[in-house]
Motif scaffolding. Sequence first.
Motif, PDB file in Angstrom:
ATOM      1  N   ILE A 102      11.531  25.981  -4.894  1.00  0.00           N
ATOM      2  CA  ILE A 102      10.589  27.177  -5.387  1.00  0.00           C
ATOM      3  C   ILE A 102      11.220  28.511  -5.760  1.00  0.00           C
ATOM      4  O   ILE A 102      11.043  28.946  -6.680  1.00  0.00           O
ATOM      5  CB  ILE A 102       9.226  27.254  -4.376  1.00  0.00           C
ATOM      6  CG1 ILE A 102       8.416  25.808  -4.624  1.00  0.00           C
ATOM      7  CG2 ILE A 102       8.265  28.385  -4.894  1.00  0.00           C
ATOM      8  CD1 ILE A 102       7.261  26.044  -3.725  1.00  0.00           C
ATOM      9  N   ILE A 158       8.803  38.048  -2.894  1.00  0.00           N
ATOM     10  CA  ILE A 158       8.163  36.874  -2.903  1.00  0.00           C
ATOM     11  C   ILE A 158       8.589  35.776  -2.015  1.00  0.00           C
ATOM     12  O   ILE A 158       9.649  35.673  -1.529  1.00  0.00           O
ATOM     13  CB  ILE A 158       8.618  36.059  -4.332  1.00  0.00           C
ATOM     14  CG1 ILE A 158       7.860  36.745  -5.437  1.00  0.00           C
ATOM     15  CG2 ILE A 158       8.163  34.741  -4.389  1.00  0.00           C
ATOM     16  CD1 ILE A 158       8.330  36.198  -6.805  1.00  0.00           C
ATOM     17  N   TYR A 182       3.926  38.317  -2.611  1.00  0.00           N
ATOM     18  CA  TYR A 182       3.418  37.369  -3.269  1.00  0.00           C
ATOM     19  C   TYR A 182       4.006  36.189  -2.280  1.00  0.00           C
ATOM     20  O   TYR A 182       5.171  35.652  -2.356  1.00  0.00           O
ATOM     21  CB  TYR A 182       4.013  37.172  -4.608  1.00  0.00           C
ATOM     22  CG  TYR A 182       3.334  36.111  -5.723  1.00  0.00           C
ATOM     23  CD1 TYR A 182       2.074  36.011  -5.441  1.00  0.00           C
ATOM     24  CD2 TYR A 182       3.956  36.106  -6.796  1.00  0.00           C
ATOM     25  CE1 TYR A 182       1.167  35.013  -6.333  1.00  0.00           C
ATOM     26  CE2 TYR A 182       3.128  35.299  -7.824  1.00  0.00           C
ATOM     27  CZ  TYR A 182       1.800  34.388  -7.417  1.00  0.00           C
ATOM     28  OH  TYR A 182       1.271  33.817  -8.275  1.00  0.00           O
ATOM     29  N   PHE A 184       4.059  32.257  -1.784  1.00  0.00           N
ATOM     30  CA  PHE A 184       4.068  30.834  -2.163  1.00  0.00           C
ATOM     31  C   PHE A 184       4.171  29.889  -1.100  1.00  0.00           C
ATOM     32  O   PHE A 184       4.325  28.695  -1.530  1.00  0.00           O
ATOM     33  CB  PHE A 184       5.328  30.676  -3.186  1.00  0.00           C
ATOM     34  CG  PHE A 184       5.126  30.890  -4.475  1.00  0.00           C
ATOM     35  CD1 PHE A 184       5.196  32.365  -4.862  1.00  0.00           C
ATOM     36  CD2 PHE A 184       4.724  30.137  -5.257  1.00  0.00           C
ATOM     37  CE1 PHE A 184       5.001  32.716  -6.034  1.00  0.00           C
ATOM     38  CE2 PHE A 184       4.483  30.531  -6.896  1.00  0.00           C
ATOM     39  CZ  PHE A 184       4.645  31.977  -6.982  1.00  0.00           C
ATOM     40  N   PRO A 186       1.597  27.807   2.009  1.00  0.00           N
ATOM     41  CA  PRO A 186       0.192  27.878   2.443  1.00  0.00           C
ATOM     42  C   PRO A 186       0.056  28.605   3.773  1.00  0.00           C
ATOM     43  O   PRO A 186      -1.322  28.702   4.093  1.00  0.00           O
ATOM     44  CB  PRO A 186       0.136  26.361   2.909  1.00  0.00           C
ATOM     45  CG  PRO A 186       1.501  25.653   2.611  1.00  0.00           C
ATOM     46  CD  PRO A 186       2.561  26.840   2.454  1.00  0.00           C
ATOM     47  N   HIS A 199      -1.801  35.461  -2.678  1.00  0.00           N
ATOM     48  CA  HIS A 199      -1.484  33.811  -2.563  1.00  0.00           C
ATOM     49  C   HIS A 199      -1.267  33.361  -3.824  1.00  0.00           C
ATOM     50  O   HIS A 199      -2.091  33.435  -4.733  1.00  0.00           O
ATOM     51  CB  HIS A 199      -2.481  33.021  -1.983  1.00  0.00           C
ATOM     52  CG  HIS A 199      -2.670  33.263  -0.453  1.00  0.00           C
ATOM     53  ND1 HIS A 199      -2.060  32.504   0.475  1.00  0.00           N
ATOM     54  CD2 HIS A 199      -3.164  34.069   0.359  1.00  0.00           C
ATOM     55  CE1 HIS A 199      -2.328  32.741   1.551  1.00  0.00           C
ATOM     56  NE2 HIS A 199      -3.078  34.125   1.550  1.00  0.00           N
ATOM     57  N   SER A 201      -1.472  30.115  -6.180  1.00  0.00           N
ATOM     58  CA  SER A 201      -2.445  29.216  -6.040  1.00  0.00           C
ATOM     59  C   SER A 201      -2.041  27.884  -6.879  1.00  0.00           C
ATOM     60  O   SER A 201      -2.583  27.581  -7.843  1.00  0.00           O
ATOM     61  CB  SER A 201      -3.909  29.365  -6.549  1.00  0.00           C
ATOM     62  OG  SER A 201      -3.945  30.496  -7.565  1.00  0.00           O
ATOM     63  N   ILE A 202      -0.808  27.316  -6.290  1.00  0.00           N
ATOM     64  CA  ILE A 202      -0.150  26.306  -7.437  1.00  0.00           C
ATOM     65  C   ILE A 202      -1.158  24.884  -7.310  1.00  0.00           C
ATOM     66  O   ILE A 202      -1.327  24.220  -8.294  1.00  0.00           O
ATOM     67  CB  ILE A 202       1.105  25.803  -6.735  1.00  0.00           C
ATOM     68  CG1 ILE A 202       1.892  27.028  -6.710  1.00  0.00           C
ATOM     69  CG2 ILE A 202       1.486  24.461  -7.270  1.00  0.00           C
ATOM     70  CD1 ILE A 202       3.335  26.515  -6.218  1.00  0.00           C
TER      71      ILE A 202
ATOM     72  N   ARG B  31      -5.991  23.164  10.539  1.00  0.00           N
ATOM     73  CA  ARG B  31      -5.425  23.862  11.726  1.00  0.00           C
ATOM     74  C   ARG B  31      -6.366  23.975  13.073  1.00  0.00           C
ATOM     75  O   ARG B  31      -5.776  23.449  13.964  1.00  0.00           O
ATOM     76  CB  ARG B  31      -4.852  25.166  11.275  1.00  0.00           C
ATOM     77  CG  ARG B  31      -3.708  24.896  10.314  1.00  0.00           C
ATOM     78  CD  ARG B  31      -3.157  26.365  10.082  1.00  0.00           C
ATOM     79  NE  ARG B  31      -2.243  26.262   8.883  1.00  0.00           N
ATOM     80  CZ  ARG B  31      -2.514  26.930   7.457  1.00  0.00           C
ATOM     81  NH1 ARG B  31      -3.391  27.423   7.280  1.00  0.00           N
ATOM     82  NH2 ARG B  31      -1.384  26.757   6.653  1.00  0.00           N
ATOM     83  N   ALA B 105      10.453  21.814  -7.578  1.00  0.00           N
ATOM     84  CA  ALA B 105       9.639  22.509  -6.436  1.00  0.00           C
ATOM     85  C   ALA B 105       8.309  21.606  -6.275  1.00  0.00           C
ATOM     86  O   ALA B 105       8.153  21.670  -5.341  1.00  0.00           O
ATOM     87  CB  ALA B 105       9.721  23.934  -7.001  1.00  0.00           C
ATOM     88  N   TYR B 109       6.805  19.836  -3.234  1.00  0.00           N
ATOM     89  CA  TYR B 109       5.629  20.790  -2.641  1.00  0.00           C
ATOM     90  C   TYR B 109       4.661  20.244  -1.680  1.00  0.00           C
ATOM     91  O   TYR B 109       4.088  19.117  -2.133  1.00  0.00           O
ATOM     92  CB  TYR B 109       4.724  21.286  -4.029  1.00  0.00           C
ATOM     93  CG  TYR B 109       3.934  22.416  -3.648  1.00  0.00           C
ATOM     94  CD1 TYR B 109       4.178  23.523  -3.342  1.00  0.00           C
ATOM     95  CD2 TYR B 109       2.313  22.380  -3.930  1.00  0.00           C
ATOM     96  CE1 TYR B 109       3.243  24.650  -2.806  1.00  0.00           C
ATOM     97  CE2 TYR B 109       1.627  23.131  -3.425  1.00  0.00           C
ATOM     98  CZ  TYR B 109       1.825  24.324  -2.936  1.00  0.00           C
ATOM     99  OH  TYR B 109       1.039  25.340  -2.871  1.00  0.00           O
ATOM    100  N   TYR B 182      -1.649  19.106 -16.322  1.00  0.00           N
ATOM    101  CA  TYR B 182      -1.209  20.494 -15.677  1.00  0.00           C
ATOM    102  C   TYR B 182      -0.062  21.140 -16.251  1.00  0.00           C
ATOM    103  O   TYR B 182       0.986  20.490 -16.188  1.00  0.00           O
ATOM    104  CB  TYR B 182      -1.295  20.221 -14.095  1.00  0.00           C
ATOM    105  CG  TYR B 182      -1.237  21.529 -13.284  1.00  0.00           C
ATOM    106  CD1 TYR B 182      -1.856  22.624 -13.649  1.00  0.00           C
ATOM    107  CD2 TYR B 182      -0.879  21.414 -11.980  1.00  0.00           C
ATOM    108  CE1 TYR B 182      -2.090  23.909 -12.979  1.00  0.00           C
ATOM    109  CE2 TYR B 182      -1.383  22.574 -10.953  1.00  0.00           C
ATOM    110  CZ  TYR B 182      -1.772  23.941 -11.682  1.00  0.00           C
ATOM    111  OH  TYR B 182      -2.019  24.942 -10.784  1.00  0.00           O
ATOM    112  N   PHE B 184       2.975  23.764 -16.565  1.00  0.00           N
ATOM    113  CA  PHE B 184       3.434  24.917 -15.881  1.00  0.00           C
ATOM    114  C   PHE B 184       4.385  25.663 -17.031  1.00  0.00           C
ATOM    115  O   PHE B 184       5.071  26.411 -16.590  1.00  0.00           O
ATOM    116  CB  PHE B 184       4.201  24.329 -14.853  1.00  0.00           C
ATOM    117  CG  PHE B 184       3.604  24.168 -13.414  1.00  0.00           C
ATOM    118  CD1 PHE B 184       2.733  23.241 -13.060  1.00  0.00           C
ATOM    119  CD2 PHE B 184       3.585  25.207 -12.677  1.00  0.00           C
ATOM    120  CE1 PHE B 184       2.108  23.136 -12.106  1.00  0.00           C
ATOM    121  CE2 PHE B 184       3.105  25.159 -11.544  1.00  0.00           C
ATOM    122  CZ  PHE B 184       2.191  24.042 -11.079  1.00  0.00           C
ATOM    123  N   LEU B 209      -0.491  42.203  -7.989  1.00  0.00           N
ATOM    124  CA  LEU B 209       0.213  43.025  -7.152  1.00  0.00           C
ATOM    125  C   LEU B 209       0.762  44.180  -7.911  1.00  0.00           C
ATOM    126  O   LEU B 209       0.794  45.430  -7.311  1.00  0.00           O
ATOM    127  CB  LEU B 209       1.521  42.217  -6.531  1.00  0.00           C
ATOM    128  CG  LEU B 209       1.305  41.302  -5.582  1.00  0.00           C
ATOM    129  CD1 LEU B 209       2.244  40.298  -5.208  1.00  0.00           C
ATOM    130  CD2 LEU B 209       0.682  41.942  -4.322  1.00  0.00           C
TER     131      LEU B 209
END
Lengths: 223, 223
Positions: A102, A158, A182, A184, A186, A199, A201-202, B31, B105, B109, B182, B184, B209
């Motif tokens: 990433i 990041i 920022y 990346f 969870p 966050h 939000s991929i 969690r 990535a 992920y 999707y 990218f 940001l």
Amino acid sequence: MNGDSTISSKGNPIPHATMERLPRYLMQLYRFRVIGDANVSSQALGESLGLKDTQIRKDLSYFGVFGKARYGYNIDFLIDALEKILGLTRVYNLAIVGAGNIGRALATYRGFESREFRVKLIFDNNKGLIGQDIGGIVVQDFRLLEEKIKEIPVDIAIIAVPEKAAYEVAETLVKAGIKAIYNFTPAELHHHEGVFIEHASISFGIYKLAHHLSGHWPRKSQR
Amino acid sequence: MNGDSTISSKGNPIPHATMERLPRYLMQLYRFRVIGDANVSSQALGESLGLKDTQIRKDLSYFGVFGKARYGYNIDFLIDALEKILGLTRVYNLAIVGAGNIGRALATYRGFESREFRVKLIFDNNKGLIGQDIGGIVVQDFRLLEEKIKEIPVDIAIIAVPEKAAYEVAETLVKAGIKAIYNFTPAELHHHEGVFIEHASISFGIYKLAHHLSGHWPRKSQR
């Protein structure tokens, strides 16, 4: 801090979806400008983006930006307005923590570099990665972060490390004086006064597509 | 199609920001469940996420989900409700086109794999990448796409190629019968009837940001 509403020039909240469309408008306007167009109608801009002209006019009206009948929007003016709205009036230095997939993807992400965001530093704690060149930037030892950001001031950091490591990385960033993060991963990072955390939000687009496919999400769209 | 509003059980539109928070709620509830909790209050859930309890109650109320006074929400029930809302009641097969940094990535992920999204196929047209193993999946020749997705049905295709190549890739995907894409890349893909296209908004958090830092974005947050 997770404030996710913007306030319009008239004090009204601006929809999140509007704020997400603005960068797309800007990118498309850059393309029109390259072709040499001086003006663009909301119809033409809408068609090129698969959006209704009414949507575009509504989005821009939040910021007091209106086109002229018959001429539409002046492209230079609209680019200037959008750049101001999006805060692109200065350059922001980025640091990426994590030189994995990433981190690498972000370091070479065209969407950052083509605008006013410049990746200046990449950190990792993996000795196998420190010293590697990623898109012209040498990966630094994360333990040298404080020292390095004294040489090269960083506006936005990041976090692109494994989730478990994210908490400690965030603490180190905050201690080093970083005010914008920022994230990346969870991980739900602890909040610190005066530090903005966003966050990535991929997964969100994937959820929306899953909804569409499962039929739960309404098929009716703004097109 | 870029429909970005969901409709609540009562027929009201649901804010984009709410839909973005739901996956965070779900992750956090997983969690809590691991720890062995049976119930969670909106206060506790909110604190763990840096959100106000009122925000959480409002978000969930759109879907007709309400907690009980003193007990809060039953965690199993809330997980079940959120999984249904997010369409996570079945497994979705993903194909990634592009085995570069972003493709890699995404292939690894954690946010996809830990939920109901399974990367099943990775394609590229680069001979140097075809045959490589990425997280247990062998990169296939993109020219074999139609053949491969007959063997392994794909629900959602992710485009992670250079912007210029994205248009042709999208056309090929649509011809092959893919109904959800999707994207990218910054490319504005052509729209096709019955095909859902979502844009990944990697840059959006960076814009927010930048706003925060430039002072244009209101400091007041929902915290």
